[in-house]
Design an enzyme around this catalytic site. Sequence first.
Site, PDB file in Angstrom:
ATOM      1  N   HIS A 153      51.541  51.068  43.367  1.00 31.72           N
ATOM      2  CA  HIS A 153      51.940  50.422  42.484  1.00 31.72           C
ATOM      3  C   HIS A 153      51.628  50.348  41.115  1.00 31.72           C
ATOM      4  O   HIS A 153      50.794  51.221  40.535  1.00 31.72           O
ATOM      5  CB  HIS A 153      50.897  49.347  42.424  1.00 31.72           C
TER       6      HIS A 153
ATOM      7  N   ARG B 199      45.941  44.444  42.439  1.00 30.98           N
ATOM      8  CA  ARG B 199      45.545  45.055  43.118  1.00 30.98           C
ATOM      9  C   ARG B 199      46.517  46.180  43.036  1.00 30.98           C
ATOM     10  O   ARG B 199      46.539  46.501  43.646  1.00 30.98           O
ATOM     11  CB  ARG B 199      45.262  44.149  43.812  1.00 30.98           C
TER      12      ARG B 199
ATOM     13  N   GLU C  27      52.644  35.763  52.281  1.00 22.28           N
ATOM     14  CA  GLU C  27      51.626  34.948  52.913  1.00 22.28           C
ATOM     15  C   GLU C  27      51.070  33.545  51.891  1.00 22.28           C
ATOM     16  O   GLU C  27      50.817  33.161  52.402  1.00 22.28           O
ATOM     17  CB  GLU C  27      49.963  35.849  52.294  1.00 22.28           C
TER      18      GLU C  27
ATOM     19  N   ASP D 276      52.082  41.598  50.552  1.00 23.55           N
ATOM     20  CA  ASP D 276      51.321  42.747  49.683  1.00 23.55           C
ATOM     21  C   ASP D 276      51.986  43.993  50.267  1.00 23.55           C
ATOM     22  O   ASP D 276      51.482  44.458  51.496  1.00 23.55           O
ATOM     23  CB  ASP D 276      49.854  41.811  49.615  1.00 23.55           C
TER      24      ASP D 276
ATOM     25  N   ASP E 211      49.750  46.557  50.098  1.00 23.80           N
ATOM     26  CA  ASP E 211      48.602  46.878  50.262  1.00 23.80           C
ATOM     27  C   ASP E 211      48.159  47.509  51.186  1.00 23.80           C
ATOM     28  O   ASP E 211      48.673  47.292  52.551  1.00 23.80           O
ATOM     29  CB  ASP E 211      48.346  46.758  49.334  1.00 23.80           C
TER      30      ASP E 211
ATOM     31  N   GLU F  21      45.617  45.607  53.761  1.00 26.36           N
ATOM     32  CA  GLU F  21      45.688  44.464  53.733  1.00 26.36           C
ATOM     33  C   GLU F  21      46.999  43.502  54.383  1.00 26.36           C
ATOM     34  O   GLU F  21      46.775  43.286  55.320  1.00 26.36           O
ATOM     35  CB  GLU F  21      44.730  43.898  53.061  1.00 26.36           C
TER      36      GLU F  21
ATOM     37  N   TYR G 112      52.065  43.119  40.303  1.00 24.41           N
ATOM     38  CA  TYR G 112      51.176  42.241  40.922  1.00 24.41           C
ATOM     39  C   TYR G 112      49.287  43.349  40.685  1.00 24.41           C
ATOM     40  O   TYR G 112      49.561  44.398  39.818  1.00 24.41           O
ATOM     41  CB  TYR G 112      51.568  43.858  42.849  1.00 24.41           C
TER      42      TYR G 112
END
Length: 943
Positions: free
Chosen positions: A368, A323, A11, A97, A99, A101, A321
């Site tokens: 994570h 989040r 991203e 990532d 997750d 999103e 990471y």
Amino acid sequence: MSGAKKLVIVESPTKMKSIAQYLGDGYQVLSSVGHIRDLIEPKNLPAELKKGSLGKFSVDVDNGFEPYYVVSDSKKKTVAELKRALKDADELLLATDEDREGEAIAWHLLQELKPKVPVRRMVFHEITKDAILAAKDQTRDLDTSLVDAQETRRILDRLYGYEVSPVLWRKVGPGLSAGRVQSAATRLVVDRERERLAFVAASYWDLIARFSGAGSSFEARLVRLAGSRVATGRDFDDSGKLTGKAVVLDEATASALASALRDDTVARRVSKVESKPYSRRPAAPFTTSTLQQEAARKLRLSARDTMRVAQSLYENGYITYMRTDSSSLSQQAIQAARTQATKLYGADSVPDKPRVYAGKSKNAQEAHEAIRPSGEVFRTPSEVEGQLRGSEFKLYDLIWKRTVASQMADAKGHTATVTIAVGPTAADAATPDGATAPVADTIAEFTASGTVITFRGFLAAYEEGRDEERNAEDSPGEAKLPPLEEGQTVALDELDAKGHETSPPPRYTEASLVKRLEELGIGRPSTFASIISTILDRGYVTQRGQALVPSWTAFSVVRLLEEHFGDLVEYDFTAEMEDDLDRIASGEADRVDWLSGFYFGGDKHRGLRQIVDNLGEIDAREINSVRIAPDITLRIGKYGPYLETPDPDAAADAPPRRVNLPEGLAPDELTAEKARELIDAPVQSDRVLGLNPENGKQVVVKDGRFGPYVTELEPEPEGAEASVDPATGEVTESAKPKRGAKKAAAPKPRTASLFKSMQIEEVDLPTALKLLDLPRVVGLDPESGDEITAQNGRYGPYLKKGTDTRTLPSEDAIFEIDLAGALELYAQPKYGARRASSALKEFDADPVSGKPVKVKDGRFGPYVTDGVTNATIPRGESVEDLSFERAVELLQIKRDKGPAAPRAKKPAAKKPAAKKPAAKTTAAKTTAAKTTTRKAPPKKSQA
């Protein structure tokens, strides 16, 4: 394919550079710069689709809730570059990532690029060489359940916002919005303010004594009187009532008691000494939520800034990471923390067994570990000090300390509590077996506590901060106590009676609101920052220091939602939606079935559409009213809140009197007494300053809705008389127009706002006349002959010469500057030296435009530019802490918004056929939609 490389898509441009150097020559790493597609705005749908089932939401609610995605204009170039690179690749690795999103971004890339080469999903939790090389060899398939959960969330937010927000526009005010999490968060802040509004303070007194014994002194507080416990703030409820059995001391009693106990004949002896072992465990490593809370407490960073800085640290390879809901550490991280703690603080600072913290992970989204420094060996803050600056260094230092401390030993010590009996028979206050003496034998008992840390353990590295506690003055302070024994006599050095008042529940701060959202299960770690940013940006909440204060508009919005959309703002309901999204992410629930139940109704939900279709009549006036007192009502109007009360001196059918609220008055400060004070305050408006000698008109100073101003009163029509009350200075009128006389159009009076430095009660006639005569002619330009004027505008004072302007340093300069000074300003570059100066900051090329990114100082503050797009730096973000990634993000946000829509020009008066230009505009929009949008193919294609 000869010379083919593996294409890796991430991203972030920053992440792209780091990963490229780790993977080497056989790989080409490119960035999507975030999402490449999103739901189209319904107004931008192709004309043939606007009237169908897609037309309302750009989501086909009648056919499986299929969304209509489009590639944004700003991402067309990025997508084209990715497609070109894919043609020369023999494999595609989607490395977004891990997750919801990130999985959705990968899926959108897959749908848009339509690769004909093998596709793998590459995931990692830290950007280090070892992690990246391991990730490329341990790939997996795309997780469509995670994609389903993210799509459901996006569609849910579209349905919620587009159905509920229009109700707010009609009944509260334009430009407002509702959302499943932002509305619940706003309600939390409003509910806290309601508690503060309803709070009744209670007063109580106590005694604070300073005793000395064994060579040192210590402070103690009165806890019992004649055997009964003395009340503290915790003994009162929010209505000011005593909730338990305790003695409440008033000022007179406390003062009399203090005077009696100061008597030298009063005995003072130690009646009890208790000692208990003290042990304290270190806090768990950071999750997203606890990182935001601690950064707010210790670094004064907002949730948004914390995540922005953490994102930069992650993408540059400093931390893992950021989040995550998990507080667990990998074995590699545990070993790194223990090794570092042993090296820095000694072998005894680490427990025999590693500490294991239970995670809260429910699904793959949070698969994570906790946030920690990256790598097998942590870099100490001293090692990165030259590489990181400002907030980045401070946040890394915080994460490093918390991680290392989490694997260190408990702090050890002991806590001693001493009770001092003071009274005529204090010598007998302690019986031989340590039991309390009869009530009649003891007048007063004071206690003091002190903790002695004998082994610091993890405290050598880190101590967790705390939110502000309510009635904190009641908490016994820690004191270093001298060695005392039961029966020992102590001396009284000081004794004071101290008054207290209970405090209302503290307002939420960003840290405490994040904590509460997490406790209620509203939102997810990755959304907390955006939730708070949204309610701040919408004006529902403002910040007063660290506290979050709701606006009166927020009160109206929450009240409407509670009364007509009750289920949607219930905390349990909102939390259950998060749980349902988790079930979709884990493959336990179906996306379409859940959306159908939410929108149309089912076993769990009444159905959003059913609620909206059966709203009934909503009384907007009632929704926007708050009764402050029996005769005073607060109204939330289009231009802000004001008080409304019947005018006792007016006729029964006369309109009520209205009084604007002072700017900055918080809702809980508007008590009935304060409202009465504002209503009864002398009216400063309509004070006559005198007559304008040039035209004979009366000049009046008024206090209007947009601030104080001066104006001229036009002569009254024939038959009307105007006079000035000599006692009050107010204008009184008694107009008696002649019967049958036509009402002439009143000329518009001259008006002028007061300068910010002027006070309404201090303005005199000369000052008013100078304001009314603006703009002031400074002189003529000797070269061009143009007139130079000084005047006040929307953005402050300025000079004007034709179409050329220059900013003045202050409002007073409007009257003070002369022609020489004006010519000197015009001789300088526009906006002073700012245009001639170099950029405040310079970065690498923007990944979209390919041009260098710079930070400049503009007329309205600092902004980011790549020479094509300009983006203002949001208030609260400093130029010093602005990173390249944040600059790129701001530019992208500005591109996504597109240019501001031009104002529609009115058709000429003598051209009746005014529909042709409109038709062309519509056709142009339709054509643009057809060429820039394309419905996504079915989602279930395999990676």
